[in-house]
Design a protein around this motif. Sequence first.
Motif, PDB file in Angstrom:
ATOM      1  N   THR A   1     -17.870  -3.441  -9.996  1.00  0.00           N
ATOM      2  CA  THR A   1     -17.089  -2.793  -8.948  1.00  0.00           C
ATOM      3  C   THR A   1     -16.263  -1.644  -9.517  1.00  0.00           C
ATOM      4  O   THR A   1     -16.209  -0.550  -8.942  1.00  0.00           O
TER       5      THR A   1
ATOM      6  N   ARG B   1     -16.813   0.098 -12.242  1.00  0.00           N
ATOM      7  CA  ARG B   1     -17.666   1.188 -12.696  1.00  0.00           C
ATOM      8  C   ARG B   1     -18.127   2.056 -11.518  1.00  0.00           C
ATOM      9  O   ARG B   1     -18.335   3.256 -11.662  1.00  0.00           O
ATOM     10  N   LYS B   2     -18.244   1.447 -10.353  1.00  0.00           N
ATOM     11  CA  LYS B   2     -18.628   2.206  -9.161  1.00  0.00           C
ATOM     12  C   LYS B   2     -17.464   3.024  -8.615  1.00  0.00           C
ATOM     13  O   LYS B   2     -17.624   4.199  -8.255  1.00  0.00           O
TER      14      LYS B   2
ATOM     15  N   PRO C   1     -15.396   5.510 -12.092  1.00  0.00           N
ATOM     16  CA  PRO C   1     -16.398   5.729 -13.143  1.00  0.00           C
ATOM     17  C   PRO C   1     -15.894   6.500 -14.358  1.00  0.00           C
ATOM     18  O   PRO C   1     -16.512   6.424 -15.421  1.00  0.00           O
TER      19      PRO C   1
ATOM     20  N   PRO D   1     -24.740  -3.713  -4.566  1.00  0.00           N
ATOM     21  CA  PRO D   1     -25.100  -2.352  -4.980  1.00  0.00           C
ATOM     22  C   PRO D   1     -25.770  -1.545  -3.863  1.00  0.00           C
ATOM     23  O   PRO D   1     -25.491  -0.345  -3.706  1.00  0.00           O
TER      24      PRO D   1
ATOM     25  N   GLY E   1     -23.291  -0.016  -1.643  1.00  0.00           N
ATOM     26  CA  GLY E   1     -22.398   0.971  -2.239  1.00  0.00           C
ATOM     27  C   GLY E   1     -21.115   0.426  -2.799  1.00  0.00           C
ATOM     28  O   GLY E   1     -20.208   1.187  -3.135  1.00  0.00           O
TER      29      GLY E   1
ATOM     30  N   MET F   1     -20.764  -1.576  -5.642  1.00  0.00           N
ATOM     31  CA  MET F   1     -20.736  -1.726  -7.094  1.00  0.00           C
ATOM     32  C   MET F   1     -22.010  -1.143  -7.690  1.00  0.00           C
ATOM     33  O   MET F   1     -22.963  -0.857  -6.965  1.00  0.00           O
ATOM     34  N   ILE F   2     -21.995  -0.947  -9.001  1.00  0.00           N
ATOM     35  CA  ILE F   2     -23.196  -0.461  -9.666  1.00  0.00           C
ATOM     36  C   ILE F   2     -24.221  -1.584  -9.730  1.00  0.00           C
ATOM     37  O   ILE F   2     -23.891  -2.767  -9.667  1.00  0.00           O
ATOM     38  N   SER F   3     -25.477  -1.197  -9.844  1.00  0.00           N
ATOM     39  CA  SER F   3     -26.549  -2.177  -9.974  1.00  0.00           C
ATOM     40  C   SER F   3     -26.685  -2.610 -11.421  1.00  0.00           C
ATOM     41  O   SER F   3     -26.565  -1.791 -12.342  1.00  0.00           O
TER      42      SER F   3
END
Length: 221
Positions: free
Chosen positions: A136, A138-139, A142, A183, A186, A188-190
């Motif tokens: 989360t 990192r999204k 960043p 992810p 939208g 968090m990152i995958s």
Amino acid sequence: MISTQDWADARRVWDYHQMGHSPRPCSVAIGLGSHDLGVADTAVDFYKRGMAPLLLFTGATSPTTRERMPRGEAVHYRERALELGVPSAAILVEPHARNTGENIRFSRELLEEASVEVSSVLLISKPYEERRAYATARKLWPEVEVISASAPMTFEEYVDSIGDARLVIDMLVGALQRLMIYPEQGFMISQPVPADVIEAYERLRQAGFTSRLLTTDAPSA
């Protein structure tokens, strides 16, 4: 009844949720609110070890914390940190966040308002939330380095601390589901999920560890 296979699968999922980061000094340590005051204890330990000059606790209340923490998760975390000797000037409180995404966004906004320069964050959560918190952050943030951390506990130790093995396994399964579906929404990152972890997750679902699963109309992170 929790079978031997259930225990093995739960340990596999638990291990995946752990990021394995080595804590190091960061600009700020952020403790994510929850029912677990151990998060505050861990944040204080890092502060006393010189890992961060500032603690930020974030969290309002939820159905699972309203009775135990009536003044809000972040406020109770702050009170715990003060009891353990952290000076008031070294603590910021963000009392409004109601989910992980808001924890990150509101913490970032509070630090900006306080003119705190942040290049790295020591992000402290419950042990099984390390990967979710990291993904989360990192999204939504960043540009900073994120070090994910929690109390150093084994799966068995955490189960003993909670006192409800089925609830813990339910939480592990629910956290993994979010890592797989958020992810696309939208939040968090995958991150890649190994095949053996997915297989363990599916077996646990089939075994009935489903109380923390979301419907397809999932809320925000």
